[in-house]
Design a protein around this motif. Structure first.
Motif, PDB file in Angstrom:
ATOM      1  N   LYS A 312       0.835  -1.211   0.000  1.00 43.43           N
ATOM      2  CA  LYS A 312       0.000   0.000   0.000  1.00 43.43           C
ATOM      3  C   LYS A 312       0.871   1.262   0.000  1.00 43.43           C
ATOM      4  O   LYS A 312       0.610   2.231  -0.723  1.00 43.43           O
ATOM      5  CB  LYS A 312      -0.917  -0.013   1.210  1.00 43.43           C
ATOM      6  N   ILE A 313       1.926   1.254   0.816  1.00 42.37           N
ATOM      7  CA  ILE A 313       2.802   2.436   0.892  1.00 42.37           C
ATOM      8  C   ILE A 313       3.523   2.662  -0.421  1.00 42.37           C
ATOM      9  O   ILE A 313       3.676   3.810  -0.883  1.00 42.37           O
ATOM     10  CB  ILE A 313       3.794   2.263   2.057  1.00 42.37           C
ATOM     11  N   SER A 314       3.966   1.584  -1.062  1.00 45.13           N
ATOM     12  CA  SER A 314       4.665   1.745  -2.354  1.00 45.13           C
ATOM     13  C   SER A 314       3.720   2.289  -3.416  1.00 45.13           C
ATOM     14  O   SER A 314       4.107   3.123  -4.245  1.00 45.13           O
ATOM     15  CB  SER A 314       5.243   0.398  -2.795  1.00 45.13           C
ATOM     16  N   VAL A 315       2.455   1.857  -3.393  1.00 42.78           N
ATOM     17  CA  VAL A 315       1.481   2.386  -4.361  1.00 42.78           C
ATOM     18  C   VAL A 315       1.266   3.876  -4.148  1.00 42.78           C
ATOM     19  O   VAL A 315       1.202   4.671  -5.081  1.00 42.78           O
ATOM     20  CB  VAL A 315       0.155   1.620  -4.242  1.00 42.78           C
ATOM     21  N   ILE A 316       1.189   4.292  -2.868  1.00 42.08           N
ATOM     22  CA  ILE A 316       1.004   5.719  -2.570  1.00 42.08           C
ATOM     23  C   ILE A 316       2.235   6.514  -2.978  1.00 42.08           C
ATOM     24  O   ILE A 316       2.139   7.623  -3.515  1.00 42.08           O
ATOM     25  CB  ILE A 316       0.695   5.897  -1.076  1.00 42.08           C
ATOM     26  N   ASP A 317       3.446   5.964  -2.761  1.00 41.63           N
ATOM     27  CA  ASP A 317       4.684   6.657  -3.144  1.00 41.63           C
ATOM     28  C   ASP A 317       4.783   6.853  -4.651  1.00 41.63           C
ATOM     29  O   ASP A 317       5.247   7.888  -5.130  1.00 41.63           O
ATOM     30  CB  ASP A 317       5.897   5.868  -2.644  1.00 41.63           C
TER      31      ASP A 317
END
Length: 447
Positions: A312-317
């Protein structure tokens, strides 16, 4: 003890498996059971206590098939467990009560087994080698025992039943006939019970057992047909599942009580024919292991949660705009109008920033969900209050109607009383008229 035909107190031990406290027997069956039980008590050998030879006998032990006096009944109830001795009253005083067990469905089965066994046959097994030539009995110590008399105190009776039924000092270890149904195969063999195992022999005189079944964690379930006849018992252990059948149901009873004394648990009875008994096979160890392998451990769940969070964090980044001057991704979250120092701090920890945003959004969603639930509960409460008011109005109207009916009833009673008074006056007037007519007739006769 009886509420609407149902006994409030359950029967002790294994008797509750066969005697249904919720269903009374027909009156003719109750009379038959009482008559047969009184005949059993009058039989030679059964008219005296199986333990101390005292009279009169006041109770039967269902799973031992014996009759005992009042003193020994008390010892059986308080000193022996229900799986060893399950006592039921048989004296006239308690049998005549409406709450007696003979009025219930299944009492005929209990009486039939006690009639089959009796004191003499039971003691042939339990007192086979009495008096024993054991060190414990020869030393005359405090723990020694001997058969009590009708005048014995409580302590000798306790020592006797402990040695006789729990320690099995005098019992006869013999082989019983056994019919095993395992799957679709039916075999007629011989069985002998040990302390924690069942030994199966091909013949009565075989030296070595053909099969040894461990009874640890064993479960037995009786099968009863529609007429209340015991047809078979199902024995389930961690290693095997088999069914014990036979031509004589009293032998099946003996096997069931013997297995129950080895601490096998008894499940509730099943009422259908032996032909419909399902064939169940125990699960293999490989199947059990595969089932437990399919259950994820706490470590696997933690790693899976971490992978989902990092994705999820990588998608947001990947969705953030890049600052061309610094070459780093800009912080577009709420509160981005902070100082350069705070921005530089957040730029050094992008995952922490995204986690904070994720936590904020989750909390906001949960708060909105709770608000919706609160509104639903408030609406339900208002509906309930409205219904309560309507019902209260209906109740008041019913009370007014009842009051008016009571008033009409009082008025009608008054009118009836006045009519009764008028009728009594008319009756008196009629009597006076009749007397007057009689006098007139007497005066006119000479004329």
């Amino acid at each position: 003890l009886r509420r609407g035909g149902i006994m409030a107190e359950p029967l002790p031990g294994i008797a509750a498996t066969f005697v249904d406290v919720r269903t009374p027997s027909p009156p003719d069956v109750v009379l038959e059971v009482e008559k047969r039980l009184r005949d059993i008590v009058k039989k030679p050998g059964n008219d005296r206590c199986a333990e101390c030879l005292g009279t009169p006998v006041t109770a039967i032990s269902f799973n031992l098939g014996i009759l005992v006096c009042a003193k020994c009944e008390e010892v059986h109830d308080e000193y022996l467990s229900a799986h060893v001795s399950c006592t039921l009253p048989c004296d006239d005083t308690r049998l005549g009560m409406e709450t007696s067990w003979v009025h219930l469905r299944g009492a005929r089965t209990v009486v039939e087994y006690v009639d089959f066994m009796g004191n003499d046959k039971s003691n042939m097994f339990w007192e086979y080698s009495y008096p024993p030539t054991s060190v414990r009995a020869a030393e005359g110590s405090e723990g020694s025992f001997e058969k009590p008399s009708s005048e014995s105190d409580r302590k000798p009776r306790e020592n006797w039943v402990q040695a006789k039924y729990v320690e099995n000092v005098c019992c006869n270890v013999y082989r019983r006939r056994i019919t095993l149904r395992k799957g679709k195969k039916v075999r007629k063999l011989w069985g002998q019970l040990g302390s924690t195992e069942l030994l199966v022999f091909e013949s009565e005189k075989a030296a070595q057992p053909s099969e040894t079944i461990s009874l640890k964690s064993g479960i037995i379930r009786p099968y009863i047909d529609s007429s209340g006849i015991l047809e078979a018992i199902d024995l389930q252990t961690p290693q095997t599942v088999l069914t014990l059948t036979g031509d004589d149901r009293c032998e099946i009873f003996e096997w069931m009580f013997a297995l129950h004394r080895t601490n096998c648990n008894v499940l509730p009875k099943r009422e259908h024919s032996l032909k419909n008994i399902p064939v169940r096979q125990p699960k293999k160890r490989s199947q059990i292991k595969a089932k437990f392998r399919s259950i994820p451990s706490a470590r696997d769940l933690t790693q899976k949660k971490r992978r989902e969070t990092s994705e999820k964090i990588s998608v947001i980044d990947r969705g953030r705009p890049v600052d061309t001057s610094t070459g780093s991704k800009q912080d577009t979250r709420r509160g981005s109008s902070t100082t350069d120092d705070s921005a530089s701090k957040f730029s050094r920890f992008p995952k922490a920033v995204e986690m904070e945003d994720l936590l904020h959004n989750t909390t906001k969603q949960e708060l909105s969900h709770l608000t919706q639930e609160k509104e639903k509960v408030a609406g339900a409460i208002s509906d309930f209050e409205l219904r309560r008011r309507k019902l209260q109005k209906k109740l008041q109207a019913c009370e007014q109607t009842l009051n008016s009916l009571y008033e009409e009833e009082r008025i009608i009673d008054k009118k009836l009383k006045s009519l009764d008074h008028s009728l009594s006056q008319w009756d008196e007037a009629a009597k006076g008229g009749v007397e007057l007519l009689e006098l007139l007739c007497k005066e006119t006769e000479p004329i």
